[in-house]
Write a protein that holds these residues in place. Structure first.
Motif, PDB file in Angstrom:
ATOM      1  N   ARG A  50     -56.523 -81.142  -8.969  1.00 61.50           N
ATOM      2  CA  ARG A  50     -55.738 -79.862  -9.156  1.00 61.50           C
ATOM      3  C   ARG A  50     -55.120 -79.523 -10.536  1.00 61.50           C
ATOM      4  N   ASP A  51     -54.588 -80.583 -11.329  1.00 63.75           N
ATOM      5  CA  ASP A  51     -54.066 -80.213 -12.646  1.00 63.75           C
ATOM      6  C   ASP A  51     -55.305 -79.974 -13.395  1.00 63.75           C
ATOM      7  N   ARG A  52     -56.357 -80.790 -13.289  1.00 60.99           N
ATOM      8  CA  ARG A  52     -57.446 -80.369 -14.365  1.00 60.99           C
ATOM      9  C   ARG A  52     -58.108 -79.106 -13.797  1.00 60.99           C
ATOM     10  N   LEU A  53     -58.338 -78.754 -12.408  1.00 60.20           N
ATOM     11  CA  LEU A  53     -58.677 -77.408 -12.333  1.00 60.20           C
ATOM     12  C   LEU A  53     -57.870 -76.303 -12.764  1.00 60.20           C
ATOM     13  N   GLN A  54     -56.710 -76.365 -12.820  1.00 62.84           N
ATOM     14  CA  GLN A  54     -55.820 -75.447 -13.266  1.00 62.84           C
ATOM     15  C   GLN A  54     -55.740 -75.447 -14.870  1.00 62.84           C
ATOM     16  N   ALA A  55     -55.975 -76.268 -15.445  1.00 64.10           N
ATOM     17  CA  ALA A  55     -56.178 -76.400 -16.947  1.00 64.10           C
ATOM     18  C   ALA A  55     -57.339 -75.634 -17.426  1.00 64.10           C
ATOM     19  N   MET A  56     -58.291 -75.942 -16.484  1.00 64.80           N
ATOM     20  CA  MET A  56     -59.509 -75.001 -16.850  1.00 64.80           C
ATOM     21  C   MET A  56     -59.450 -73.465 -16.582  1.00 64.80           C
ATOM     22  N   LEU A  57     -58.977 -73.231 -15.779  1.00 56.49           N
ATOM     23  CA  LEU A  57     -58.739 -71.834 -15.277  1.00 56.49           C
ATOM     24  C   LEU A  57     -57.772 -71.215 -16.290  1.00 56.49           C
ATOM     25  N   ASP A  58     -56.567 -71.914 -16.757  1.00 55.84           N
ATOM     26  CA  ASP A  58     -55.697 -71.441 -17.737  1.00 55.84           C
ATOM     27  C   ASP A  58     -56.416 -71.218 -19.183  1.00 55.84           C
ATOM     28  N   SER A  59     -57.525 -71.931 -19.416  1.00 54.37           N
ATOM     29  CA  SER A  59     -58.341 -71.760 -20.473  1.00 54.37           C
ATOM     30  C   SER A  59     -59.714 -70.946 -20.369  1.00 54.37           C
ATOM     31  N   GLY A  60     -59.552 -70.112 -19.536  1.00 53.15           N
ATOM     32  CA  GLY A  60     -60.565 -69.115 -19.123  1.00 53.15           C
ATOM     33  C   GLY A  60     -61.652 -69.336 -18.279  1.00 53.15           C
ATOM     34  N   GLY A  61     -61.855 -70.435 -17.466  1.00 54.20           N
ATOM     35  CA  GLY A  61     -62.804 -70.688 -16.674  1.00 54.20           C
ATOM     36  C   GLY A  61     -63.099 -69.868 -15.446  1.00 54.20           C
ATOM     37  N   SER A  62     -64.124 -69.713 -14.851  1.00 55.48           N
ATOM     38  CA  SER A  62     -64.403 -69.139 -13.546  1.00 55.48           C
ATOM     39  C   SER A  62     -64.762 -69.991 -12.729  1.00 55.48           C
ATOM     40  N   GLY A  63     -65.546 -69.339 -11.547  1.00 53.26           N
ATOM     41  CA  GLY A  63     -66.101 -70.184 -10.590  1.00 53.26           C
ATOM     42  C   GLY A  63     -65.411 -69.874  -8.983  1.00 53.26           C
ATOM     43  N   PHE A  64     -64.689 -68.554  -9.202  1.00 53.68           N
ATOM     44  CA  PHE A  64     -64.127 -68.298  -7.885  1.00 53.68           C
ATOM     45  C   PHE A  64     -65.148 -67.119  -7.055  1.00 53.68           C
ATOM     46  N   VAL A  65     -64.903 -66.543  -5.855  1.00 55.89           N
ATOM     47  CA  VAL A  65     -65.713 -65.763  -5.185  1.00 55.89           C
ATOM     48  C   VAL A  65     -64.422 -64.690  -4.841  1.00 55.89           C
ATOM     49  N   GLU A  66     -65.194 -63.476  -4.472  1.00 52.48           N
ATOM     50  CA  GLU A  66     -64.167 -62.630  -4.285  1.00 52.48           C
ATOM     51  C   GLU A  66     -64.566 -62.298  -2.594  1.00 52.48           C
ATOM     52  N   ILE A  67     -63.385 -62.492  -2.095  1.00 52.42           N
ATOM     53  CA  ILE A  67     -63.398 -62.357  -0.281  1.00 52.42           C
ATOM     54  C   ILE A  67     -62.462 -61.436   0.298  1.00 52.42           C
ATOM     55  N   ASP A  68     -63.043 -60.734   1.211  1.00 50.76           N
ATOM     56  CA  ASP A  68     -62.109 -59.614   2.030  1.00 50.76           C
ATOM     57  C   ASP A  68     -60.957 -60.517   2.698  1.00 50.76           C
ATOM     58  N   PRO A  69     -59.853 -59.990   2.246  1.00 47.45           N
ATOM     59  CA  PRO A  69     -58.536 -60.668   2.982  1.00 47.45           C
ATOM     60  C   PRO A  69     -58.523 -60.741   4.387  1.00 47.45           C
ATOM     61  N   ALA A  70     -58.975 -59.643   5.071  1.00 49.77           N
ATOM     62  CA  ALA A  70     -59.277 -59.768   6.547  1.00 49.77           C
ATOM     63  C   ALA A  70     -60.063 -61.024   7.050  1.00 49.77           C
ATOM     64  N   LEU A  71     -60.706 -61.745   6.161  1.00 45.85           N
ATOM     65  CA  LEU A  71     -61.616 -62.712   6.589  1.00 45.85           C
ATOM     66  C   LEU A  71     -60.633 -64.240   6.496  1.00 45.85           C
ATOM     67  N   VAL A  72     -59.369 -63.904   6.020  1.00 43.19           N
ATOM     68  CA  VAL A  72     -58.647 -65.317   5.578  1.00 43.19           C
ATOM     69  C   VAL A  72     -57.450 -65.408   6.590  1.00 43.19           C
ATOM     70  N   ASP A  73     -57.349 -66.328   7.136  1.00 38.56           N
ATOM     71  CA  ASP A  73     -56.241 -66.507   8.186  1.00 38.56           C
ATOM     72  C   ASP A  73     -55.234 -67.606   7.550  1.00 38.56           C
ATOM     73  N   PRO A  74     -54.038 -67.467   8.364  1.00 37.14           N
ATOM     74  CA  PRO A  74     -53.102 -68.486   7.752  1.00 37.14           C
ATOM     75  C   PRO A  74     -53.641 -69.731   7.850  1.00 37.14           C
ATOM     76  N   SER A  75     -52.763 -70.741   7.088  1.00 36.98           N
ATOM     77  CA  SER A  75     -52.736 -72.200   7.193  1.00 36.98           C
ATOM     78  C   SER A  75     -52.373 -72.638   8.479  1.00 36.98           C
ATOM     79  N   PRO A  76     -53.052 -73.463   9.146  1.00 36.13           N
ATOM     80  CA  PRO A  76     -52.453 -74.045  10.485  1.00 36.13           C
ATOM     81  C   PRO A  76     -51.257 -74.729  10.142  1.00 36.13           C
ATOM     82  N   PHE A  77     -50.979 -75.096   9.013  1.00 30.05           N
ATOM     83  CA  PHE A  77     -49.761 -75.679   8.903  1.00 30.05           C
ATOM     84  C   PHE A  77     -48.683 -75.069   7.933  1.00 30.05           C
ATOM     85  N   PRO A  78     -47.813 -73.730   8.405  1.00 29.11           N
ATOM     86  CA  PRO A  78     -47.025 -72.899   7.811  1.00 29.11           C
ATOM     87  C   PRO A  78     -46.033 -73.846   6.571  1.00 29.11           C
ATOM     88  N   ASP A  79     -45.753 -73.553   5.411  1.00 30.25           N
ATOM     89  CA  ASP A  79     -45.024 -74.536   4.467  1.00 30.25           C
ATOM     90  C   ASP A  79     -43.887 -73.499   4.062  1.00 30.25           C
TER      91      ASP A  79
END
Length: 341
Positions: free
Chosen positions: A62-91
């Motif tokens: 997680r920390d390494r991924l965050q570091a790469m994102l902070d330095s300008g990396g990519s790799g994400f996709v764009e998703i319709d929010p309607a397709l994303v359900d809540p976590s089964p373990f609300p925090d």
């Protein structure tokens, strides 16, 4: 648990983020141009979905991924929010006010989404996802009618709750009861105690104190009270002890139901606590046991759940033994009396 050098890391699974993760992240001045992301954006099940993966591995990735994102990396996709359900373990429990969220949404609308959310593929619904973290970003994108940028993982329930716990540990605004409630949900998901402690950065003593609360106070009562950010462990511990010692649960539920729209979560906690105190059982009644001459043999203590005879003298002990021997006959008389009612 050491990682096999041949197993791909999370970062290596994102085409544009496949730079050597063992090298230091480049500074802004040194950063090379970033190639477009490859079409495959979903992480393979073997990357993070392994059931027994060490907490340290998840946190490190997680920390390494965050570091790469902070330095300008990519790799994400764009998703319709309607397709994303809540976590089964609300925090998180709902905020007392939407003011902070409205301010966040305004910033989101003006500046766009800077950090992708994390989701996993839905284990039961093809083409859908469940959010790991980034709930506010997901909500803002949905409110604004925008797609949400997301990193997509194949992830087990165990790794999902641990990842959420690691993210929560870095937050400063989680209330004590939110952390305890999340520990309860990890325990319900059969997460090992050592993983719960590692995810929330707590020790044995703190986990025991959380258990003393969440194993007594029902989840629906906690949810009716809310975040209660000013209420810490000592007062929640007091609340649990009072609740365990009497039959006032329904009184507490009714009090909270009537107070649903009154005050904030701190006020609701106090109302529930006051309701508990008001119906707490009277102190145990204790009477002296005297013989026919008025000589004290012992003491009889009576509560709604206990009948205790304590002998003070040898003759008192003999009387206690006599009472014990008479219990079968007393039970026959009691049952005969019940039948006449």
């Amino acid at each position: 648990m050491s990682k096999s050098p041949k197993r791909p890391s999370i970062i290596a699974s994102f085409g544009a983020l496949s730079a050597d993760i063992n090298a230091a992240a480049p500074t802004a001045a040194e950063q090379p141009p970033v190639a477009p992301p490859t079409p495959a954006s979903r992480v393979g099940a073997g990357v993070i979905g392994v059931a027994h993966r060490a907490i340290s591995d998840i946190r490190s990735e997680r920390d390494r991924l965050q570091a790469m994102l902070d330095s300008g990396g990519s790799g994400f996709v764009e998703i319709d929010p309607a397709l994303v359900d809540p976590s089964p373990f609300p925090d998180r429990l709902p905020d007392d006010s939407d003011a902070d969220y409205r301010q966040f949404r305004e910033s989101f609308a003006a500046e766009g989404q800077k950090v992708p959310i994390q989701v996993r593929t839905h284990p039961d619904a093809a083409g859908r996802y469940q959010v790991i973290y980034g709930h506010r970003r997901l909500r803002a994108a949905q409110d604004l009618g925008r797609k949400v940028r997301a990193l997509v993982f194949d992830m087990s329930d165990r790794d999902l709750v641990v990842s959420q716990g690691i993210e929560n540990a870095s937050r400063q605004d989680l209330s004590w009861i939110e952390r305890a409630l999340f520990a309860a949900r990890m325990e319900a998901a059969e997460i090992k105690p050592r993983d719960i402690k590692a995810a929330l950065s707590i020790d044995d003593a703190e986990l025991a104190k959380m258990r003393a609360v969440y194993r007594v106070v029902p989840v629906d009562v906690v949810e009716m009270i809310g975040r209660a950010p000013r209420i810490g462990r000592p007062r929640w511990g007091e609340f649990a002890k009072l609740l365990a010692g009497n039959q006032a649960l329904e009184t507490v539920r009714k009090t909270l139901s009537d107070a649903r729209d009154r005050g904030d979560s701190n006020d609701r906690f106090q109302l529930a606590l006051s309701a508990l105190v008001s119906v707490s059982p009277d102190p145990a009644e204790e009477v002296e046991v005297l013989d026919g001459s008025g000589v004290r043999l012992g003491r009889l203590r009576v509560t709604p759940k206990e009948l205790k005879l304590t002998a003070d003298t040898a003759r008192g002990a003999a009387f206690a033994a006599f009472v014990q021997g008479q219990l079968p006959a007393l039970m026959e008389r009691f049952e005969a009396l019940e039948q006449t009612k």
